[in-house]
Design a protein around this motif. Structure first.
Motif, PDB file in Angstrom:
ATOM      1  N   PRO A   1      31.541 -99.822  64.001  1.00 56.75           N
ATOM      2  CA  PRO A   1      31.790 -99.489  62.588  1.00 56.75           C
ATOM      3  C   PRO A   1      33.013-100.226  62.033  1.00 56.75           C
ATOM      4  N   VAL A   2      34.060-100.353  62.850  1.00 57.58           N
ATOM      5  CA  VAL A   2      35.265-101.077  62.436  1.00 57.58           C
ATOM      6  C   VAL A   2      34.943-102.562  62.303  1.00 57.58           C
ATOM      7  N   PHE A   3      34.150-103.078  63.234  1.00 61.15           N
ATOM      8  CA  PHE A   3      33.728-104.481  63.190  1.00 61.15           C
ATOM      9  C   PHE A   3      33.017-104.799  61.874  1.00 61.15           C
ATOM     10  N   LYS A   4      32.102-103.909  61.454  1.00 59.33           N
ATOM     11  CA  LYS A   4      31.348-104.115  60.213  1.00 59.33           C
ATOM     12  C   LYS A   4      32.256-104.089  58.985  1.00 59.33           C
ATOM     13  N   ASN A   5      33.305-103.285  59.027  1.00 64.67           N
ATOM     14  CA  ASN A   5      34.229-103.206  57.888  1.00 64.67           C
ATOM     15  C   ASN A   5      35.131-104.432  57.786  1.00 64.67           C
ATOM     16  N   LEU A   6      35.529-104.969  58.935  1.00 71.41           N
ATOM     17  CA  LEU A   6      36.473-106.088  58.950  1.00 71.41           C
ATOM     18  C   LEU A   6      35.805-107.455  58.762  1.00 71.41           C
ATOM     19  N   THR A   7      34.571-107.583  59.231  1.00 70.58           N
ATOM     20  CA  THR A   7      33.898-108.886  59.282  1.00 70.58           C
ATOM     21  C   THR A   7      33.772-109.637  57.954  1.00 70.58           C
ATOM     22  N   PRO A   8      33.297-109.019  56.849  1.00 74.84           N
ATOM     23  CA  PRO A   8      33.135-109.782  55.599  1.00 74.84           C
ATOM     24  C   PRO A   8      34.425-110.455  55.139  1.00 74.84           C
ATOM     25  N   GLY A   9      35.511-109.704  55.133  1.00 75.20           N
ATOM     26  CA  GLY A   9      36.791-110.268  54.713  1.00 75.20           C
ATOM     27  C   GLY A   9      37.273-111.348  55.658  1.00 75.20           C
ATOM     28  N   MET A  10      37.058-111.143  56.958  1.00 70.92           N
ATOM     29  CA  MET A  10      37.485-112.127  57.954  1.00 70.92           C
ATOM     30  C   MET A  10      36.775-113.462  57.760  1.00 70.92           C
ATOM     31  N   ALA A  11      35.457-113.416  57.550  1.00 64.53           N
ATOM     32  CA  ALA A  11      34.671-114.646  57.411  1.00 64.53           C
ATOM     33  C   ALA A  11      35.081-115.438  56.171  1.00 64.53           C
TER      34      ALA A  11
ATOM     35  N   THR B   1      37.635 -97.988  54.226  1.00 63.55           N
ATOM     36  CA  THR B   1      36.832 -99.211  54.325  1.00 63.55           C
ATOM     37  C   THR B   1      37.357-100.343  53.439  1.00 63.55           C
ATOM     38  N   PRO B   2      37.705-100.083  52.145  1.00 61.42           N
ATOM     39  CA  PRO B   2      38.255-101.158  51.313  1.00 61.42           C
ATOM     40  C   PRO B   2      39.536-101.755  51.892  1.00 61.42           C
ATOM     41  N   LYS B   3      40.390-100.901  52.457  1.00 61.66           N
ATOM     42  CA  LYS B   3      41.645-101.388  53.041  1.00 61.66           C
ATOM     43  C   LYS B   3      41.366-102.221  54.291  1.00 61.66           C
ATOM     44  N   GLN B   4      40.360-101.821  55.054  1.00 60.65           N
ATOM     45  CA  GLN B   4      39.987-102.613  56.230  1.00 60.65           C
ATOM     46  C   GLN B   4      39.422-103.972  55.802  1.00 60.65           C
ATOM     47  N   LEU B   5      38.700-103.989  54.687  1.00 59.20           N
ATOM     48  CA  LEU B   5      38.137-105.234  54.163  1.00 59.20           C
ATOM     49  C   LEU B   5      39.253-106.200  53.774  1.00 59.20           C
TER      50      LEU B   5
END
Length: 271
Positions: free
Chosen positions: A78-88, A143-147
């Motif tokens: 779940p954390v991976f899914k939240n972080l991935t879009p912003g990371m890419a 989630t927004p903060k993780q993004l």
């Protein structure tokens, strides 16, 4: 001889990727910098080539590492899914930022950053660490903060040529995530970071009309192949060792590694 060197780099980097969740970049970048310098590549492009190639090799390393960690339940999906879009997104455009900086400036930036991370990781070892994965008291941001955090990690990862472990691991442990899960999740996050970063360095490298032998943009093809092949196997060994060590010991080993790499880049940038 060059292929043998790339295979050795891959073996060491792969083990570090599995052990520390750093994607191997903290090892690959300084070693490639030395090798490419000896190969008489232009001083203006050596650092950029090391960063771009490092990110490309992390694609393979991350796949191997995340598979090993996932088998042991070490990936927080779940954390991976939240972080991935912003990371890419952050990593792709971060490659463009790195391309606009000089090699010397990149060395100083990378060295200073890793020294800061190493200090925080080492001193953080004195704080209470969750030693039982099931008992870890984890309260992560929204989630927004993780993004947003993922985007920042992505930009930094491109500039530093790493899989994001130097930021992702401290970010997760700060909120109470046990070290083994932080390392496992970081390994998974290294995949989207590496793919986006490698594409960015290739695109922006070709856009700047940089012509480097055996390379596409700022990604060296032979180095990518040699390092990727060996690191794929040794990353699994590193992951197994990581789950046999205590969280406190793993955290201190991670900080010592970063400190050594930071001193190397600061020395090269200043002298």
């Amino acid at each position: 001889m060059e292929l043998i060197i790339f295979l050795i780099i891959g073996a060491v980097a792969g083990f570090a990727a599995g052990l520390f969740g750093v994607g191997g970049g903290t090892i690959i970048v300084p070693l490639l910098f030395i090798v490419f310098t000896q190969m008489d590549y232009s001083p203006d492009t050596v650092m950029h080539l090391a960063l771009g190639t490092s990110l490309a090799t992390i694609i393979v390393t991350s796949i191997s590492s995340l598979m090993a960690h996932n088998k042991k339940g070490g990936v927080m999906w779940p954390v991976f899914k939240n972080l991935t879009p912003g990371m890419a997104i952050g990593c792709f455009f971060g490659a463009g930022i790195a391309g606009a900086l000089s090699g010397t400036h990149l060395q100083l930036i990378v060295g200073t950053f890793l020294l800061w991370v190493a200090f925080n990781m080492f001193t953080g070892g004195k704080k209470r660490l969750a030693t039982d994965v099931s008992a870890a008291d984890t309260v992560l941001p929204s989630t927004p903060k993780q993004l947003v955090a993922g985007a920042g990690i992505g930009v930094a990862s491109a500039i530093f040529g790493i899989g994001g472990g130097s930021l992702t691991v401290p970010y997760l442990t700060r909120y109470g995530v046990v070290m083994q899960k932080a390392v496992g999740t970081s390994a998974a996050c290294g995949l989207p970071i590496a793919i986006a970063g490698a594409l960015g360095f290739m695109v922006f490298g070709m856009k700047d009309h940089v012509e480097i032998p055996n390379a596409v943009g700022f990604v060296h093809i032979y180095a990518f192949l040699g390092i990727s092949v060996m690191s794929f196997f040794t990353a699994k060994v590193g992951a197994k060792v990581a789950h046999q060590l205590s969280p406190t010991l793993l955290k201190k080993c991670f900080s010592v590694l970063l400190m050594m790499v930071s001193c190397f880049f600061l020395y090269k940038g200043l002298f």
